[in-house]
Design a protein around this motif. Structure first.
Motif, short mmCIF file in Angstrom:
data_model
loop_
_atom_site.label_atom_id
_atom_site.label_comp_id
_atom_site.label_asym_id
_atom_site.label_seq_id
_atom_site.Cartn_x
_atom_site.Cartn_y
_atom_site.Cartn_z
N ALA A 227 0.71 -1.22 0.01
CA ALA A 227 0.03 -0.21 -0.05
C ALA A 227 1.00 1.33 0.00
CB ALA A 227 -0.91 -0.04 1.37
N PRO A 228 0.32 2.51 -0.42
CA PRO A 228 1.11 3.39 -0.08
C PRO A 228 1.51 3.87 1.35
CG PRO A 228 -0.92 3.98 -1.51
CD PRO A 228 -0.97 2.70 -1.04
N MET A 229 2.33 4.89 1.65
CA MET A 229 2.98 4.80 2.96
C MET A 229 1.75 5.43 3.87
SD MET A 229 5.62 3.96 4.16
CE MET A 229 6.21 5.27 5.62
N ASP A 230 0.92 6.40 3.50
CA ASP A 230 -0.10 6.78 4.33
C ASP A 230 -1.15 5.76 4.68
OD1 ASP A 230 -1.07 6.81 1.86
OD2 ASP A 230 -1.94 8.87 1.83
N GLU A 231 -1.11 4.79 3.68
CA GLU A 231 -2.21 3.73 4.06
C GLU A 231 -1.54 2.50 5.05
OE1 GLU A 231 -4.16 2.06 0.62
OE2 GLU A 231 -4.47 4.24 -0.01
N LEU A 232 -0.13 2.34 4.78
CA LEU A 232 0.47 1.31 5.31
C LEU A 232 0.60 1.80 6.83
CD1 LEU A 232 2.10 -1.23 4.99
CD2 LEU A 232 4.16 0.22 4.79
N ILE A 233 0.91 2.82 7.06
CA ILE A 233 0.97 3.23 8.77
C ILE A 233 -0.32 2.97 9.45
CG2 ILE A 233 2.92 4.60 8.15
CD1 ILE A 233 1.31 6.83 8.49
#
Length: 262
Positions: A227-233
């Motif tokens: 996923a993109p970083m903002d979704e991964l975190i």
């Protein structure tokens, strides 16, 4: 190749070193133009996976498809051609110390393309310029280069054959923050101008925010999430939460949100 067809597809990959299982039924798809990072705790097999994609090692089991071709079915000549479509930057550069920088870049061109020596040299110089190195660096040897220049030299060689896919193992490791940021900018520029797909292994949290549009998190011997970083975190999986629940990760996120550059 259809834009919806992954250029890298790993299916049920299994890898072991002796008795130690590294990957178990690992699956991953990478699409044209993505800037993907492989992340996870030390020992989860990121570099091993990158090496398998580069066709430098073979998994114990599973299927690797590159550019919509089943690697297992390719003969020697087809594999050789496949490798020319990928460029690999190794963590320590892996340049030949007995060759000048220009000779290092010219070597794969000379071996794989039947071109006049003058044209090979011209192409080598173009690759130097492409990664932002001065022409005066051409005749220097790897041991004479700074860390930042050595990284750029390794990328220049990786780009020697105009690959579609660029693989990078810890590209900013050992660089100071200013040099690391400049290297991130170089990768973004190369991605945009050369229509590259990037796959990198990195522990650099600032690079994760700055240059990726997808992140594949490895844990429990497989890809837990892509996923993109903002979704991964935001993921609630314990392995992912622990990885990003620290001061360094929070500071990198805050710098990205504030638009700060180290």
């Amino acid at each position: 190749m259809d834009q919806h067809t992954p250029i890298v597809e790993l299916r049920n990959i299994k890898t072991r070193f002796g008795a130690q299982r590294i990957h178990q039924n690992l699956n991953l798809q990478v699409f044209q133009g993505e800037r993907l990072a492989l992340v996870g705790a030390s020992g989860c097999g990121k570099s091993v996976l990158l090496s398998a994609i580069a066709l430098l090692t073979n998994p114990e089991a599973g299927e690797i498809r590159l550019f919509d071709q089943q690697v297992r079915n390719l003969d020697t000549e087809a594999l050789k051609l496949m490798r020319t479509r990928m460029g690999m930057m190794f963590q320590q550069g892996a340049l030949f110390t007995s060759l000048s920088l220009l000779e290092n870049i010219m070597l794969p061109i000379r071996e794989l393309q039947k071109l006049p020596e003058s044209l090979i040299k011209e192409l080598g110089m173009l690759k130097l310029q492409l990664v932002g190195l001065p022409s005066t660096a051409a005749h220097k040897f790897p041991q004479e280069l700074s860390g930042g220049m050595l990284k750029r030299a390794a990328v220049a060689r990786a780009l020697a054959l105009d690959p579609n896919l660029l693989l990078l193992d810890e590209p900013t490791a050992g660089l100071d923050p200013v040099s690391a940021n400049a290297f991130d900018e170089l990768l973004l520029e190369l991605h945009a101008t050369l229509d590259l797909t990037l796959i990198l292994v990195t522990h650099d949290l600032d690079s994760l925010w700055r240059i990726t549009d997808q992140v594949a998190f490895l844990g429990r011997k497989r890809v837990l999430c892509k996923a993109p970083m903002d979704e991964l975190i935001q993921q609630e999986q314990p392995h992912i939460q622990r990885y990003f629940a620290n001061t360094r990760a929070t500071q990198a996120m805050n710098r990205n949100q504030a638009g700060e550059v180290l």
